[in-house]
Design an enzyme around this catalytic site. Structure first.
Site, PDB file in Angstrom:
ATOM      1  N   ASP A   1      66.023  52.449  41.783  1.00 37.36           N
ATOM      2  CA  ASP A   1      66.931  51.432  41.230  1.00 37.36           C
ATOM      3  C   ASP A   1      66.314  50.029  41.261  1.00 37.36           C
ATOM      4  O   ASP A   1      65.739  49.589  40.260  1.00 37.36           O
ATOM      5  CB  ASP A   1      68.279  51.471  41.961  1.00 37.36           C
ATOM      6  CG  ASP A   1      69.442  50.928  41.136  1.00 37.36           C
ATOM      7  OD1 ASP A   1      69.236  50.576  39.972  1.00 37.36           O
ATOM      8  OD2 ASP A   1      70.569  50.863  41.667  1.00 37.36           O
ATOM      9  N   ASP A   2      66.451  49.319  42.375  1.00 36.96           N
ATOM     10  CA  ASP A   2      65.916  47.947  42.513  1.00 36.96           C
ATOM     11  C   ASP A   2      65.172  47.872  43.850  1.00 36.96           C
ATOM     12  O   ASP A   2      65.688  47.295  44.825  1.00 36.96           O
ATOM     13  CB  ASP A   2      67.077  46.942  42.501  1.00 36.96           C
ATOM     14  CG  ASP A   2      67.867  47.016  41.208  1.00 36.96           C
ATOM     15  OD1 ASP A   2      67.396  46.493  40.188  1.00 36.96           O
ATOM     16  OD2 ASP A   2      68.953  47.635  41.224  1.00 36.96           O
TER      17      ASP A   2
ATOM     18  N   HIS B   1      74.674  53.367  32.804  1.00 44.41           N
ATOM     19  CA  HIS B   1      75.161  53.387  34.177  1.00 44.41           C
ATOM     20  C   HIS B   1      76.653  53.728  34.113  1.00 44.41           C
ATOM     21  O   HIS B   1      77.400  53.099  33.342  1.00 44.41           O
ATOM     22  CB  HIS B   1      75.026  52.015  34.833  1.00 44.41           C
ATOM     23  CG  HIS B   1      73.644  51.651  35.278  1.00 44.41           C
ATOM     24  ND1 HIS B   1      72.568  51.672  34.446  1.00 44.41           N
ATOM     25  CD2 HIS B   1      73.176  51.261  36.494  1.00 44.41           C
ATOM     26  CE1 HIS B   1      71.494  51.299  35.124  1.00 44.41           C
ATOM     27  NE2 HIS B   1      71.830  51.036  36.379  1.00 44.41           N
TER      28      HIS B   1
ATOM     29  N   HIS C   1      64.918  49.297  37.531  1.00 48.90           N
ATOM     30  CA  HIS C   1      65.049  48.032  36.800  1.00 48.90           C
ATOM     31  C   HIS C   1      63.820  47.205  37.136  1.00 48.90           C
ATOM     32  O   HIS C   1      63.606  46.873  38.309  1.00 48.90           O
ATOM     33  CB  HIS C   1      66.311  47.291  37.234  1.00 48.90           C
ATOM     34  CG  HIS C   1      67.562  48.084  37.017  1.00 48.90           C
ATOM     35  ND1 HIS C   1      68.358  47.928  35.913  1.00 48.90           N
ATOM     36  CD2 HIS C   1      68.137  49.071  37.758  1.00 48.90           C
ATOM     37  CE1 HIS C   1      69.383  48.768  35.983  1.00 48.90           C
ATOM     38  NE2 HIS C   1      69.265  49.474  37.094  1.00 48.90           N
TER      39      HIS C   1
ATOM     40  N   GLU D   1      79.115  54.632  39.233  1.00 51.56           N
ATOM     41  CA  GLU D   1      78.466  54.068  40.425  1.00 51.56           C
ATOM     42  C   GLU D   1      79.614  53.461  41.246  1.00 51.56           C
ATOM     43  O   GLU D   1      80.026  54.025  42.252  1.00 51.56           O
ATOM     44  CB  GLU D   1      77.437  53.009  40.016  1.00 51.56           C
ATOM     45  CG  GLU D   1      76.747  52.298  41.178  1.00 51.56           C
ATOM     46  CD  GLU D   1      75.842  51.135  40.726  1.00 51.56           C
ATOM     47  OE1 GLU D   1      75.968  50.662  39.585  1.00 51.56           O
ATOM     48  OE2 GLU D   1      75.001  50.691  41.553  1.00 51.56           O
TER      49      GLU D   1
ATOM     50  N   HIS E   1      65.106  55.816  36.924  1.00 55.81           N
ATOM     51  CA  HIS E   1      66.098  54.746  37.098  1.00 55.81           C
ATOM     52  C   HIS E   1      65.467  53.625  37.917  1.00 55.81           C
ATOM     53  O   HIS E   1      65.503  53.643  39.152  1.00 55.81           O
ATOM     54  CB  HIS E   1      67.341  55.328  37.793  1.00 55.81           C
ATOM     55  CG  HIS E   1      68.494  54.374  37.902  1.00 55.81           C
ATOM     56  ND1 HIS E   1      69.804  54.796  37.961  1.00 55.81           N
ATOM     57  CD2 HIS E   1      68.543  53.020  37.976  1.00 55.81           C
ATOM     58  CE1 HIS E   1      70.604  53.742  38.071  1.00 55.81           C
ATOM     59  NE2 HIS E   1      69.857  52.644  38.089  1.00 55.81           N
TER      60      HIS E   1
HETATM   61  N1  ADE Z   1      71.260  46.135  37.439  1.00 58.80           N
HETATM   62  C1  ADE Z   1      70.280  46.354  38.317  1.00 58.80           C
HETATM   63  N2  ADE Z   1      70.623  47.322  39.174  1.00 58.80           N
HETATM   64  C2  ADE Z   1      71.860  47.757  38.815  1.00 58.80           C
HETATM   65  C3  ADE Z   1      72.754  48.731  39.302  1.00 58.80           C
HETATM   66  N3  ADE Z   1      72.468  49.504  40.347  1.00 58.80           N
HETATM   67  N4  ADE Z   1      73.943  48.877  38.685  1.00 58.80           N
HETATM   68  C4  ADE Z   1      74.255  48.103  37.644  1.00 58.80           C
HETATM   69  N5  ADE Z   1      73.455  47.171  37.153  1.00 58.80           N
HETATM   70  C5  ADE Z   1      72.262  46.998  37.724  1.00 58.80           C
HETATM   71 ZN    ZN Z   2      70.557  50.714  38.101  1.00 55.88          ZN
END
Ligand code: ADE
Ligand code: ZN
Length: 333
Positions: free
Chosen positions: A277-278, A196, A18, A199, A16
Protein backbone atom coordinates in the site's frame (compact mmCIF):
# COMPACT_ATOMS: atom_id res chain seq x y z
CA UNK A 1 11.26 -24.68 2.88
CA UNK A 2 10.41 -22.78 6.04
CA UNK A 3 8.24 -19.67 5.45
CA UNK A 4 10.90 -17.00 6.16
CA UNK A 5 13.35 -18.42 3.64
CA UNK A 6 10.54 -18.93 1.16
CA UNK A 7 9.54 -15.26 1.49
CA UNK A 8 13.06 -14.19 0.54
CA UNK A 9 13.36 -16.54 -2.43
CA UNK A 10 9.92 -16.71 -4.01
CA UNK A 11 9.14 -14.44 -6.98
CA UNK A 12 6.21 -12.16 -6.31
CA UNK A 13 4.07 -9.47 -7.89
CA UNK A 14 2.88 -6.40 -6.03
CA UNK A 15 -0.58 -5.16 -7.10
CA UNK A 16 -1.37 -2.43 -4.58
CA UNK A 17 1.28 0.23 -4.17
CA UNK A 18 0.83 4.00 -4.25
CA UNK A 19 4.04 5.50 -5.55
CA UNK A 20 3.48 8.64 -3.47
CA UNK A 21 3.22 6.34 -0.45
CA UNK A 22 6.75 5.09 -1.01
CA UNK A 23 8.27 8.53 -0.32
CA UNK A 24 10.68 7.89 2.55
CA UNK A 25 11.33 10.85 4.89
CA UNK A 26 15.03 10.91 3.90
CA UNK A 27 14.14 11.39 0.23
CA UNK A 28 11.40 13.87 1.18
CA UNK A 29 14.02 16.04 2.89
CA UNK A 30 16.52 15.68 0.05
CA UNK A 31 13.97 16.69 -2.60
CA UNK A 32 12.58 19.52 -0.41
CA UNK A 33 16.11 20.91 -0.03
CA UNK A 34 16.94 20.84 -3.71
CA UNK A 35 13.55 22.33 -4.65
CA UNK A 36 13.59 24.97 -1.92
CA UNK A 37 10.28 23.71 -0.54
CA UNK A 38 9.54 24.32 3.16
CA UNK A 39 8.31 21.36 5.18
CA UNK A 40 6.84 21.67 8.64
CA UNK A 41 9.11 18.99 10.13
CA UNK A 42 12.63 19.65 11.36
CA UNK A 43 14.05 16.15 11.05
CA UNK A 44 13.48 12.66 9.69
CA UNK A 45 12.75 11.51 13.26
CA UNK A 46 10.08 14.17 13.65
CA UNK A 47 8.43 13.04 10.41
CA UNK A 48 8.39 9.40 11.51
CA UNK A 49 6.88 10.39 14.85
CA UNK A 50 4.02 12.08 13.01
CA UNK A 51 3.18 8.77 11.30
CA UNK A 52 0.68 7.70 13.89
CA UNK A 53 -2.78 7.46 12.40
CA UNK A 54 -6.24 6.77 13.79
CA UNK A 55 -8.06 6.24 10.47
CA UNK A 56 -7.67 6.61 6.71
CA UNK A 57 -8.26 10.39 6.66
CA UNK A 58 -5.62 11.15 9.30
CA UNK A 59 -3.12 9.31 7.09
CA UNK A 60 -4.27 10.96 3.86
CA UNK A 61 -3.78 14.45 5.32
CA UNK A 62 -0.10 13.80 5.97
CA UNK A 63 0.40 11.79 2.77
CA UNK A 64 -0.83 14.67 0.57
CA UNK A 65 1.34 17.07 2.54
CA UNK A 66 4.47 14.95 1.96
CA UNK A 67 3.79 14.82 -1.78
CA UNK A 68 4.12 18.62 -1.98
CA UNK A 69 7.92 18.36 -2.30
CA UNK A 70 7.53 16.61 -5.68
CA UNK A 71 7.82 19.20 -8.44
CA UNK A 72 10.04 18.07 -11.29
CA UNK A 73 10.29 15.04 -13.55
CA UNK A 74 13.51 14.05 -11.77
CA UNK A 75 11.69 13.98 -8.41
CA UNK A 76 9.11 11.50 -9.72
CA UNK A 77 11.90 9.47 -11.27
CA UNK A 78 13.93 9.33 -8.04
CA UNK A 79 10.85 8.41 -6.01
CA UNK A 80 9.97 5.56 -8.37
CA UNK A 81 13.53 4.31 -8.67
CA UNK A 82 13.88 4.13 -4.89
CA UNK A 83 10.75 1.95 -4.70
CA UNK A 84 11.98 -0.30 -7.49
CA UNK A 85 15.27 -0.80 -5.64
CA UNK A 86 13.21 -2.16 -2.75
CA UNK A 87 11.40 -4.46 -5.19
CA UNK A 88 14.74 -5.82 -6.28
CA UNK A 89 15.75 -6.53 -2.67
CA UNK A 90 12.43 -8.27 -1.97
CA UNK A 91 12.39 -10.32 -5.19
CA UNK A 92 9.32 -8.49 -6.47
CA UNK A 93 9.63 -9.28 -10.18
CA UNK A 94 6.48 -7.49 -11.30
CA UNK A 95 4.69 -4.45 -9.88
CA UNK A 96 1.51 -2.57 -10.76
CA UNK A 97 1.89 0.95 -9.46
CA UNK A 98 -0.82 3.49 -8.60
CA UNK A 99 -0.19 7.16 -9.14
CA UNK A 100 -2.45 10.06 -8.13
CA UNK A 101 -2.12 12.77 -10.83
CA UNK A 102 -4.59 15.15 -9.16
CA UNK A 103 -2.35 15.40 -6.07
CA UNK A 104 0.18 17.05 -8.37
CA UNK A 105 -1.82 18.79 -11.11
CA UNK A 106 -3.74 20.68 -8.40
CA UNK A 107 -0.40 22.18 -7.31
CA UNK A 108 0.46 23.21 -10.86
CA UNK A 109 2.67 20.23 -11.73
CA UNK A 110 1.74 19.07 -15.25
CA UNK A 111 0.41 15.53 -15.76
CA UNK A 112 3.21 14.96 -18.27
CA UNK A 113 5.91 15.76 -15.69
CA UNK A 114 4.52 13.18 -13.27
CA UNK A 115 4.03 10.52 -15.91
CA UNK A 116 7.41 10.95 -17.60
CA UNK A 117 9.40 10.81 -14.36
CA UNK A 118 7.69 7.61 -13.22
CA UNK A 119 7.84 6.01 -16.66
CA UNK A 120 11.58 6.65 -17.07
CA UNK A 121 12.30 4.81 -13.83
CA UNK A 122 10.05 1.91 -14.89
CA UNK A 123 11.88 1.56 -18.20
CA UNK A 124 15.26 1.59 -16.41
CA UNK A 125 14.14 -1.07 -13.90
CA UNK A 126 13.04 -3.33 -16.67
CA UNK A 127 16.32 -3.07 -18.58
CA UNK A 128 18.70 -2.97 -15.57
CA UNK A 129 16.99 -5.39 -13.19
CA UNK A 130 14.39 -7.26 -15.27
CA UNK A 131 11.51 -5.94 -13.15
CA UNK A 132 8.31 -5.62 -15.18
CA UNK A 133 5.58 -3.14 -14.32
CA UNK A 134 2.23 -1.57 -15.20
CA UNK A 135 0.90 1.85 -14.29
CA UNK A 136 -2.57 2.53 -12.86
CA UNK A 137 -3.96 6.06 -12.71
CA UNK A 138 -6.07 6.62 -9.60
CA UNK A 139 -8.80 9.23 -9.39
CA UNK A 140 -9.11 10.89 -5.98
CA UNK A 141 -12.64 10.07 -4.90
CA UNK A 142 -13.00 13.08 -2.56
CA UNK A 143 -12.80 15.31 -5.66
CA UNK A 144 -15.57 15.77 -8.20
CA UNK A 145 -16.61 13.63 -11.15
CA UNK A 146 -15.77 16.59 -13.39
CA UNK A 147 -12.23 16.73 -12.03
CA UNK A 148 -11.83 13.01 -12.71
CA UNK A 149 -13.04 13.54 -16.29
CA UNK A 150 -10.44 16.29 -16.74
CA UNK A 151 -7.74 13.93 -15.43
CA UNK A 152 -8.88 11.22 -17.82
CA UNK A 153 -8.58 13.71 -20.69
CA UNK A 154 -5.02 14.52 -19.63
CA UNK A 155 -4.14 10.81 -19.59
CA UNK A 156 -5.26 10.06 -23.14
CA UNK A 157 -1.93 10.97 -24.85
CA UNK A 158 -0.17 8.47 -22.55
CA UNK A 159 -2.75 5.72 -22.60
CA UNK A 160 -0.58 3.09 -24.22
CA UNK A 161 1.55 3.11 -21.05
CA UNK A 162 -1.30 3.22 -18.52
CA UNK A 163 -3.04 -0.14 -18.16
CA UNK A 164 -5.91 0.82 -15.88
CA UNK A 165 -7.69 3.46 -13.87
CA UNK A 166 -8.48 3.11 -10.17
CA UNK A 167 -10.15 4.94 -7.32
CA UNK A 168 -8.50 5.94 -4.05
CA UNK A 169 -8.52 8.53 -1.21
CA UNK A 170 -11.33 9.04 1.34
CA UNK A 171 -13.70 6.11 0.90
CA UNK A 172 -16.67 6.71 3.20
CA UNK A 173 -19.11 9.20 1.66
CA UNK A 174 -17.62 8.79 -1.82
CA UNK A 175 -19.17 5.60 -3.23
CA UNK A 176 -18.07 4.08 -6.53
CA UNK A 177 -21.40 5.16 -8.08
CA UNK A 178 -20.10 8.76 -8.05
CA UNK A 179 -17.61 7.73 -10.75
CA UNK A 180 -19.70 5.39 -12.92
CA UNK A 181 -19.68 7.70 -15.96
CA UNK A 182 -15.93 8.41 -15.78
CA UNK A 183 -15.20 4.69 -15.51
CA UNK A 184 -17.51 4.01 -18.49
CA UNK A 185 -15.54 6.59 -20.47
CA UNK A 186 -12.22 5.12 -19.32
CA UNK A 187 -13.28 1.59 -20.35
CA UNK A 188 -14.38 2.96 -23.74
CA UNK A 189 -10.82 4.31 -24.13
CA UNK A 190 -9.45 0.82 -23.46
CA UNK A 191 -8.41 1.19 -19.80
CA UNK A 192 -9.02 -1.70 -17.41
CA UNK A 193 -10.52 -0.73 -14.05
CA UNK A 194 -9.87 -1.37 -10.36
CA UNK A 195 -11.10 0.42 -7.22
CA UNK A 196 -10.41 0.69 -3.53
CA UNK A 197 -13.51 -0.64 -1.78
CA UNK A 198 -14.36 -2.32 1.49
CA UNK A 199 -11.35 -0.89 3.33
CA UNK A 200 -13.24 1.49 5.64
CA UNK A 201 -16.36 1.55 3.48
CA UNK A 202 -19.14 -1.07 3.60
CA UNK A 203 -19.48 -4.18 1.41
CA UNK A 204 -22.10 -2.25 -0.61
CA UNK A 205 -19.19 -0.26 -2.08
CA UNK A 206 -17.57 -3.51 -3.26
CA UNK A 207 -20.89 -4.45 -4.89
CA UNK A 208 -20.99 -1.06 -6.67
CA UNK A 209 -17.35 -1.32 -7.78
CA UNK A 210 -18.10 -4.69 -9.40
CA UNK A 211 -21.48 -3.85 -10.91
CA UNK A 212 -21.07 -0.17 -11.83
CA UNK A 213 -17.35 0.26 -12.46
CA UNK A 214 -16.63 -3.16 -14.02
CA UNK A 215 -13.52 -3.63 -11.91
CA UNK A 216 -11.11 -6.53 -12.43
CA UNK A 217 -9.83 -6.38 -8.85
CA UNK A 218 -10.90 -4.93 -5.53
CA UNK A 219 -8.23 -3.00 -3.64
CA UNK A 220 -8.42 -4.06 0.02
CA UNK A 221 -11.94 -5.58 -0.02
CA UNK A 222 -11.44 -7.08 3.43
CA UNK A 223 -14.99 -6.10 4.43
CA UNK A 224 -16.51 -8.08 1.48
CA UNK A 225 -16.88 -11.03 3.81
CA UNK A 226 -19.56 -9.15 5.82
CA UNK A 227 -22.00 -9.79 2.94
CA UNK A 228 -22.15 -13.56 2.37
CA UNK A 229 -23.74 -13.40 -1.10
CA UNK A 230 -21.21 -10.81 -2.27
CA UNK A 231 -18.30 -12.76 -0.82
CA UNK A 232 -19.50 -15.98 -2.47
CA UNK A 233 -19.44 -14.15 -5.81
CA UNK A 234 -15.94 -12.74 -5.16
CA UNK A 235 -14.75 -16.30 -4.48
CA UNK A 236 -16.59 -17.92 -7.39
CA UNK A 237 -15.46 -15.32 -9.95
CA UNK A 238 -11.94 -15.22 -8.51
CA UNK A 239 -12.03 -11.44 -8.15
CA UNK A 240 -8.59 -10.66 -6.70
CA UNK A 241 -8.50 -8.80 -3.38
CA UNK A 242 -5.33 -6.75 -2.99
CA UNK A 243 -4.99 -6.96 0.78
CA UNK A 244 -2.50 -4.76 2.68
CA UNK A 245 -2.07 -6.06 6.24
CA UNK A 246 0.34 -3.50 7.74
CA UNK A 247 -1.72 -0.68 6.23
CA UNK A 248 -4.88 -2.13 7.79
CA UNK A 249 -3.28 -2.12 11.23
CA UNK A 250 -1.86 1.41 10.94
CA UNK A 251 -5.23 2.74 9.77
CA UNK A 252 -7.11 0.72 12.42
CA UNK A 253 -9.18 -1.38 10.06
CA UNK A 254 -8.23 -4.24 12.44
CA UNK A 255 -6.97 -3.66 15.99
CA UNK A 256 -3.98 -6.03 15.74
CA UNK A 257 -2.36 -8.10 13.00
CA UNK A 258 -3.45 -11.22 14.91
CA UNK A 259 -7.06 -10.09 14.31
CA UNK A 260 -6.66 -9.65 10.53
CA UNK A 261 -9.01 -11.75 8.38
CA UNK A 262 -6.47 -12.52 5.61
CA UNK A 263 -6.10 -16.17 6.60
CA UNK A 264 -9.87 -16.64 6.76
CA UNK A 265 -10.34 -15.01 3.34
CA UNK A 266 -7.68 -17.35 1.97
CA UNK A 267 -9.12 -20.46 3.61
CA UNK A 268 -12.56 -19.62 2.21
CA UNK A 269 -11.05 -19.69 -1.26
CA UNK A 270 -10.76 -15.98 -2.19
CA UNK A 271 -8.00 -14.91 -4.58
CA UNK A 272 -6.14 -12.96 -1.88
CA UNK A 273 -2.91 -11.14 -2.67
CA UNK A 274 -0.59 -9.45 -0.19
CA UNK A 275 0.69 -5.90 -0.73
CA UNK A 276 2.32 -2.94 0.98
CA UNK A 277 0.00 0.00 0.00
CA UNK A 278 2.08 2.97 1.30
CA UNK A 279 5.23 1.34 2.64
CA UNK A 280 7.04 4.52 3.71
CA UNK A 281 4.12 5.32 6.01
CA UNK A 282 3.02 1.90 7.23
CA UNK A 283 6.23 0.29 8.39
CA UNK A 284 7.47 -1.90 5.61
CA UNK A 285 7.79 -3.05 2.04
CA UNK A 286 6.39 -6.27 0.65
CA UNK A 287 8.60 -8.83 2.39
CA UNK A 288 8.08 -7.08 5.72
CA UNK A 289 4.33 -7.42 5.18
CA UNK A 290 4.83 -11.12 4.44
CA UNK A 291 7.06 -11.72 7.47
CA UNK A 292 4.83 -9.98 9.98
CA UNK A 293 1.65 -11.53 8.59
CA UNK A 294 3.13 -15.04 8.56
CA UNK A 295 4.17 -14.60 12.20
CA UNK A 296 0.90 -13.09 13.42
CA UNK A 297 -1.45 -15.46 11.58
CA UNK A 298 0.80 -18.57 11.55
CA UNK A 299 0.60 -18.80 7.77
CA UNK A 300 2.12 -21.97 6.33
CA UNK A 301 4.62 -22.15 3.48
CA UNK A 302 1.80 -23.42 1.27
CA UNK A 303 -0.23 -20.34 2.12
CA UNK A 304 2.72 -18.10 1.23
CA UNK A 305 2.96 -19.91 -2.11
CA UNK A 306 -0.76 -19.45 -2.72
CA UNK A 307 -0.53 -15.71 -2.01
CA UNK A 308 2.34 -15.40 -4.50
CA UNK A 309 0.63 -17.50 -7.18
CA UNK A 310 -2.48 -15.33 -6.67
CA UNK A 311 -0.37 -12.19 -7.16
CA UNK A 312 0.49 -13.32 -10.68
CA UNK A 313 -2.98 -14.71 -11.42
CA UNK A 314 -4.51 -11.38 -10.33
CA UNK A 315 -2.02 -9.25 -12.26
CA UNK A 316 -2.48 -7.63 -15.67
CA UNK A 317 0.33 -9.69 -17.21
CA UNK A 318 -0.51 -11.82 -20.26
CA UNK A 319 -1.74 -15.37 -19.69
CA UNK A 320 1.59 -16.80 -20.84
CA UNK A 321 3.58 -14.52 -18.51
CA UNK A 322 1.33 -15.51 -15.60
CA UNK A 323 1.78 -19.21 -16.36
CA UNK A 324 5.56 -18.82 -16.58
CA UNK A 325 5.83 -17.21 -13.12
CA UNK A 326 3.42 -19.68 -11.53
CA UNK A 327 5.48 -22.53 -13.01
CA UNK A 328 8.63 -20.99 -11.48
CA UNK A 329 6.94 -20.86 -8.07
CA UNK A 330 5.88 -24.49 -8.34
CA UNK A 331 9.44 -25.50 -9.30
CA UNK A 332 10.91 -23.70 -6.28
CA UNK A 333 11.66 -26.45 -3.78
N1 ADE B 1 -4.23 6.50 -0.98
C1 ADE B 1 -3.07 5.97 -0.60
N2 ADE B 1 -3.28 4.90 0.17
C2 ADE B 1 -4.62 4.71 0.26
C3 ADE B 1 -5.46 3.78 0.90
N3 ADE B 1 -4.98 2.77 1.63
N4 ADE B 1 -6.79 3.93 0.78
C4 ADE B 1 -7.29 4.94 0.07
N5 ADE B 1 -6.55 5.84 -0.55
C5 ADE B 1 -5.22 5.73 -0.47
ZN1 ZN C 1 -4.28 1.84 -1.34
Amino acid sequence: MEPMELIRRIPKAELHLHIEGSLEPELMFEIARRNGVEIRFKSVEEVRKAYSFHNLQSFLDIYYEGAKVLLHEQDFHDLTRAYLERCREDHVVHTEIFFDPQTHTHRGVPFETVFKGIQRALVEARSEWGISSKLILCFLRHLSEEDAFETLRQAIPFKKDIIAVGLDSSEVGHPPSKFKRVFDAARAEGFLTVAHAGEEGPPAYVREALDLLGVRRIDHGVRSIEDPALFAEVVRKRIPLTVCPLSNIKLRVFPRLEDHNLKILLQKGACVTLNSDDPAYFGGYLNQNFRETVRALCLTSDEVRTLCENSFEGSFLSESEKEEWIRKIRELK
